[in-house]
Design an enzyme around this catalytic site. Structure first.
Site, PDB file in Angstrom:
ATOM      1  N   GLU A  37      37.251  41.957  33.542  1.00 27.95           N
ATOM      2  CA  GLU A  37      37.998  42.734  32.558  1.00 27.95           C
ATOM      3  C   GLU A  37      38.629  43.951  33.231  1.00 27.95           C
ATOM      4  O   GLU A  37      39.662  44.463  32.807  1.00 27.95           O
ATOM      5  CB  GLU A  37      37.048  43.196  31.441  1.00 27.95           C
ATOM      6  CG  GLU A  37      37.745  43.545  30.153  1.00 27.95           C
ATOM      7  CD  GLU A  37      37.289  44.851  29.554  1.00 27.95           C
ATOM      8  OE1 GLU A  37      38.155  45.694  29.280  1.00 27.95           O
ATOM      9  OE2 GLU A  37      36.075  45.029  29.376  1.00 27.95           O
ATOM     10  N   ARG A  62      41.071  41.509  24.323  1.00 23.22           N
ATOM     11  CA  ARG A  62      41.282  42.314  25.534  1.00 23.22           C
ATOM     12  C   ARG A  62      42.596  41.918  26.240  1.00 23.22           C
ATOM     13  O   ARG A  62      42.682  41.897  27.462  1.00 23.22           O
ATOM     14  CB  ARG A  62      40.117  42.158  26.525  1.00 23.22           C
ATOM     15  CG  ARG A  62      38.807  42.693  26.030  1.00 23.22           C
ATOM     16  CD  ARG A  62      38.860  44.213  25.822  1.00 23.22           C
ATOM     17  NE  ARG A  62      37.527  44.754  25.654  1.00 23.22           N
ATOM     18  CZ  ARG A  62      36.862  44.782  24.499  1.00 23.22           C
ATOM     19  NH1 ARG A  62      37.427  44.319  23.394  1.00 23.22           N
ATOM     20  NH2 ARG A  62      35.649  45.287  24.441  1.00 23.22           N
ATOM     21  N   SER A 118      32.439  47.327  30.262  1.00 22.97           N
ATOM     22  CA  SER A 118      32.226  45.898  30.553  1.00 22.97           C
ATOM     23  C   SER A 118      33.043  45.512  31.778  1.00 22.97           C
ATOM     24  O   SER A 118      34.255  45.736  31.801  1.00 22.97           O
ATOM     25  CB  SER A 118      32.684  45.042  29.383  1.00 22.97           C
ATOM     26  OG  SER A 118      31.985  45.377  28.210  1.00 22.97           O
TER      27      SER A 118
END
Ligand code: EPU
Length: 337
Positions: free
Chosen positions: A333, A163, A237
């Site tokens: 995130e 990520r 998420s």
């Protein structure tokens, strides 16, 4: 160019939280993008790039100019089994995956139904069910916001991680991604090893899955576990899965034998944040309209009229309880504006 002013961004973001952009414009061509970038620069205003708005949490009025990227392009060339596709940054990611799967071009089928646009995919190196976009990535084109010049970035230059990419770190806010090139195959390697995917394939009695089978399974899994942003506001998420050292991982495993952890090539371990949050009793929790999804503890949701501060407050309490119980810090995130 005359931007719109005081535009509510809720319809442009998957969390559906109301917050106003001071100035707002859409870029459907490179020229419109360059004009918008130059306008913000001459006005001395900050600039914010908005793709599908699926990874953004709005917490206040967004000062400066929001540029909504709508650059559409699909060009494919085929050489033997190799397929090279160049996709405009504004294309919707899932539409592109469907387009590829329909043609039998494999490589990104595990990433079906990920919300957002193609331009945002390399930014945070999206991944799911054992595949990251980096595995098919060739290069991308981006505009330097300081000079307006276009530049091509190779895969190495993007420095993809979990990520992560150079565009979230060293080059943050310095470039606008305009197009991404992927390499696919008409004879691809099938990635069916992720537990949820292999379970779904067994359930369907599929032994030798095709690209289309994986695509259909991933869609079924995601529809079961993840909230549909059209029905309930969310940004996928909310936290990353934390990566900890081998010694921390083994101490935690000794204490919590059921903790899911995934060994990384460098010896560290990625822990399942959803499991940690779930163990702290947060799954399905709700405070006003801010909540934790009932089927996936890593996903925070807006049940209707939550604001950014309420979501942040809930997130902070979750981080605190995971820290207190497991000694592990969860990193967001989602981008907070
Ligand atoms: N789990 C729980 N409780 C839950 C949910 C999951 O204990 O409420 C456990 C599961 O049993 C499993 C583990 O946690 O052992 C991992 O769960 P899952 O397979 O659902 O994956 P994840 O690690 O929670 C990541 C990505 C998702 C991606 C899935 C599937 C991140 C931050 N998230 O989630 O990506 O779809 O893997 O590959 O890496 C996103 O980024 O927005 C996203 C949805």
């Amino acid at each position: 160019m005359t931007p719109l002013s005081n535009i509510d961004l809720a319809p442009y973001t998957s969390f559906r939280i109301h917050a106003v952009a001071e100035y707002f414009t859409k870029a459907t061509t490179i020229d419109e993008l360059l004009e918008a970038v130059a306008w913000a620069r001459t006005q001395g205003l900050p600039m914010h790039i908005l793709g599908g708005g699926s990874n953004v949490l709005l917490t206040k009025t967004v000062k400066g100019l929001v540029i909504h990227i709508r650059l559409m392009e699909r060009v494919a060339s085929i050489e033997g089994t190799r397929v090279t596709v160049r996709i405009g940054a504004g294309e919707t990611w899932h539409n592109i995956v469907s387009w590829m799967v329909d043609r039998g071009w494999g490589g990104l089928e595990n990433l079906a139904l990920i919300p957002g646009t193609v331009g945002a995919a390399p930014m945070q190196n999206i991944g799911a069910y054992g595949v990251e976009q980096a595995s098919c990535f060739v290069e991308l084109d981006a505009i330097d916001v300081a000079t307006g010049e276009s530049r091509t970035f190779t895969k190495d230059e993007c420095a993809f991680g979990y990520r992560e990419s150079v565009f979230k770190r060293e080059l943050r806010d310095r470039y606008v991604i305009t197009a991404v090139t992927y390499r696919l195959s008409t004879d691809p390697v099938i990635h069916a090893g992720y537990r949820d995917v292999s379970d779904e394939l067994s359930l369907r009695g599929i032994v030798q899955p095709t690209v289309g089978d994986i695509y259909a399974c991933v869609i079924a899994i995601r529809q079961r576990k993840l909230p549909d942003p059209r029905l309930i506001g969310n940004a996928g998420s909310f936290f990353k899965n934390p990566v900890v050292s081998a010694s921390v991982a083994s101490a935690l495993r000794d204490q919590y034998p059921l903790l899911p952890l995934y060994q990384q090539p460098d010896g560290s371990s990625k822990l399942a944040a959803a499991w940690l949050i779930d163990q702290c009793g947060w799954k399905g929790a709700r405070e006003g309209d801010a909540g934790v999804h009932a089927h996936q503890a890593l996903v925070l949701v807006n049940h209707g009229s939550a604001d950014g501060a309420q979501i942040i407050d809930l997130a902070t309490r979750i981080q605190q309880s995971v820290h207190d119980r497991f000694g592990v810090d969860l990193e967001r995130e989602v981008n907070v504006w």
